[in-house]
Enzyme design. Sequence first.
Site, mmCIF file in Angstrom:
data_model
loop_
_atom_site.group_PDB
_atom_site.id
_atom_site.type_symbol
_atom_site.label_atom_id
_atom_site.label_comp_id
_atom_site.label_asym_id
_atom_site.label_seq_id
_atom_site.Cartn_x
_atom_site.Cartn_y
_atom_site.Cartn_z
ATOM 1 C CD GLU A 173 13.357 24.852 56.783
ATOM 2 O OE1 GLU A 173 12.569 25.498 57.482
ATOM 3 O OE2 GLU A 173 13.541 25.106 55.568
ATOM 4 C CD GLU B 240 14.569 22.989 50.153
ATOM 5 O OE1 GLU B 240 14.402 24.212 50.347
ATOM 6 O OE2 GLU B 240 14.039 22.123 50.885
#
Length: 385
Positions: A174, A290
């Site tokens: 991220e 995910e």
Amino acid sequence: MKRRTFVLGAGAFTGMGIVTASERWQSKQTSVSAIPATRNFTVSGKATLRQRAATKGLLYGAALQSKQLETDSVFSRAIAQECNIIVPEFELKWRTVRPSPSVYHFAPADKLLSFAHAHNMKTRGHTLVWHEDLPSWVDSALNSLNAKQILTDHISTVVKHYAGKMHSWDVVNEAIEPKDGRSDGLRNSPWLTMLGPEYIDLAFRVAAESDPKAVLTYNDFGMDYDTPFGRKKRMLVLNLLHQLKANGTPIHALGIQAHLHRDNPNFNPDSFSTFLQEVADLGLKIMITELDLTEKKLPTDTTLRDRTIAAAYEDYLTVALSQPAVIAVLTWGLSDRYTWLSTAEPRTDGAPVRPLPLDAQMKRKLAWNAIARSLDKTTQRSMIP
Ligand code: XIL
């Protein structure tokens, strides 16, 4: 007319034809009732998800916690049955694995790797560099003079501990945040503040030196939908990947977190497929890392919810798995008994969330069917990566 009747009505209205994701996109249908009642999620055979994945040379797995394995035998049996790869949900994040500058706490993650080994599974490492889940000592101790050594020591120590045993690492997680306003899109994280943009290349190089066999991955979210944010995120991630490859950074894969929303309201199969191809054209593999779905805006009715979630997963994975560079699909959890969304994105009606392939009683749901169907209809890969 009650919503359920309307849904059935809509199903009848659209006749027997299946409304594909592309058609739904074209028709800009965003209502939950866009899933025709005639759409079926039948699965052939009795193979598990890991067997269906392995048949195609793919990996399917889930995130989990070591304490869940230790305390919940029904759950650990389900993991062993359905997964050929697992990823520790938090055991390899800084706060857990490095409680103080000189202490590395490997025991919880070691248990997960032992379980994986015992059940002929691979393991993903998550994550070596992130702006979240940092222990309190980092805030007080990290500065521009010691940050490079602290980061280098962390990656080297952790990756060497698992060298040869880890399928892949989310080296950097991220790092792109368009809202932070930088032209390169980088997130204003402590790592960027202390080390500049070079921290990303540094992290990958130290990881590669520490375990030359691991698939080194850049992992991020928000690349799934054709929204202004999604398009900008895709562009910035692609720019980062281009720069890293041009710089000779040892990066091997992009991890797409795929935290989906509602009923995939802005999913455009064509543009997502184009994005995946642009990543593949860089010579990178791709992992869906995910997968889950925030369903707090879906109706309470569990039949309707399960169908909507299954349709979202099958639409998304059909496109994702049509890209040969995609080598793995992991859901962020296997059972609704353990999903972070229960606390991170609870339903406003207070009903338990239902985002994962198995329900809280380890029974397969239509989400399981959707993943099974997506694996069954994709092409064979040359070998399990
Ligand atoms: C989540 C965990 O599942 C939660 O238990 C924790 O409270 C917060 O982090 N993207 C990621 C994961 O890369 O590490 C996050 O995991 C979910 C979002």
